[in-house]
Design an enzyme around this catalytic site. Sequence first.
Site, short mmCIF file in Angstrom:
data_model
loop_
_atom_site.label_atom_id
_atom_site.label_comp_id
_atom_site.label_asym_id
_atom_site.label_seq_id
_atom_site.Cartn_x
_atom_site.Cartn_y
_atom_site.Cartn_z
N TYR A 156 0.84 -1.21 -0.02
CA TYR A 156 -0.06 -0.07 -0.06
C TYR A 156 0.96 1.39 -0.16
O TYR A 156 0.66 2.18 -0.74
CB TYR A 156 -0.89 -0.11 1.18
CG TYR A 156 -1.81 1.06 1.26
CD1 TYR A 156 -3.01 1.26 0.74
CD2 TYR A 156 -1.53 2.21 2.20
CE1 TYR A 156 -3.70 2.52 0.77
CE2 TYR A 156 -2.22 3.36 2.35
CZ TYR A 156 -3.33 3.43 1.62
OH TYR A 156 -4.06 4.80 1.79
N LYS A 160 1.08 4.17 -2.89
CA LYS A 160 0.91 5.60 -2.75
C LYS A 160 1.95 6.70 -3.04
O LYS A 160 1.81 7.68 -3.44
CB LYS A 160 0.32 5.61 -1.01
CG LYS A 160 -1.27 4.85 -0.93
CD LYS A 160 -2.01 5.29 -2.04
CE LYS A 160 -3.47 4.79 -1.84
NZ LYS A 160 -4.45 5.17 -2.63
#
Length: 255
Positions: A156, A160
């Site tokens: 994740y 990002k």
Amino acid sequence: MSSNSNRVAIVTGAGKGSGKIIALRLADDGLDVAVNDVQSNAFALAELVGEIKAKGRSSSAHVADVSVDGEVKGMVDEVVRTYGKVDAMVANAGVASYDPIVELDVQEWDRIMNINARGTFLCYKYAGLQMMKQGTGGRIVGASSVLEGKACLSAYTASKFAIRGLTQSAALEFGPHNGITVNAYGPGAVDTEMMGAEYPEVPREEIINRFKKMSPLGLVGMPDDIASLVSFLVSKDSQFITGQTISINGGTFFD
């Protein structure tokens, strides 16, 4: 750029959470809003379309997987056939995985990167192509996150960070085309279904209190806070801001 009453936005991942609230806020701002999510959220999308129409704006549901090139292109083409144009793209769709690096298998890594990073790239690409074709500028907004490494969130976090770099590159490429701006929002802890998913054994209220203590404001973010920032980034008032990832985290992290 045209007035909001004539503008059309696409919001991905709009079936629930911040995406839904963003779509409703843009409708309140006077935009017509095309909403997207995957097939499993099709019913929620249909309900959202009804809510937007109840506000007096046009809306339509577009089921597509943002990680699939042809489906994103098809979604943008379908929105153009329906409304005649795209003025704003909010690439909000995203997922998270809560595994330590040593336990994270490559299939899960690829899933997170494909939805978050590739999905944002495809939304930027096809929205940018359409906006360049229109020749009237536009607003492209992506969903990054708190820009610091997090344990058990490696895929994740990497995805990002990728969105931050992609946003900068896209801003440089699209900016000369009648002032298309490209920015991202970087939320901290926001009270949505994803909050605390990595700690299923901890009561939700305790998790919220933990995040409140981390903020000098003593607050945890709400989807409305994210929607307010996106509203500004989509508006004509943000015309001199591009290539930025704007943190919105209650002071828990400073760029």
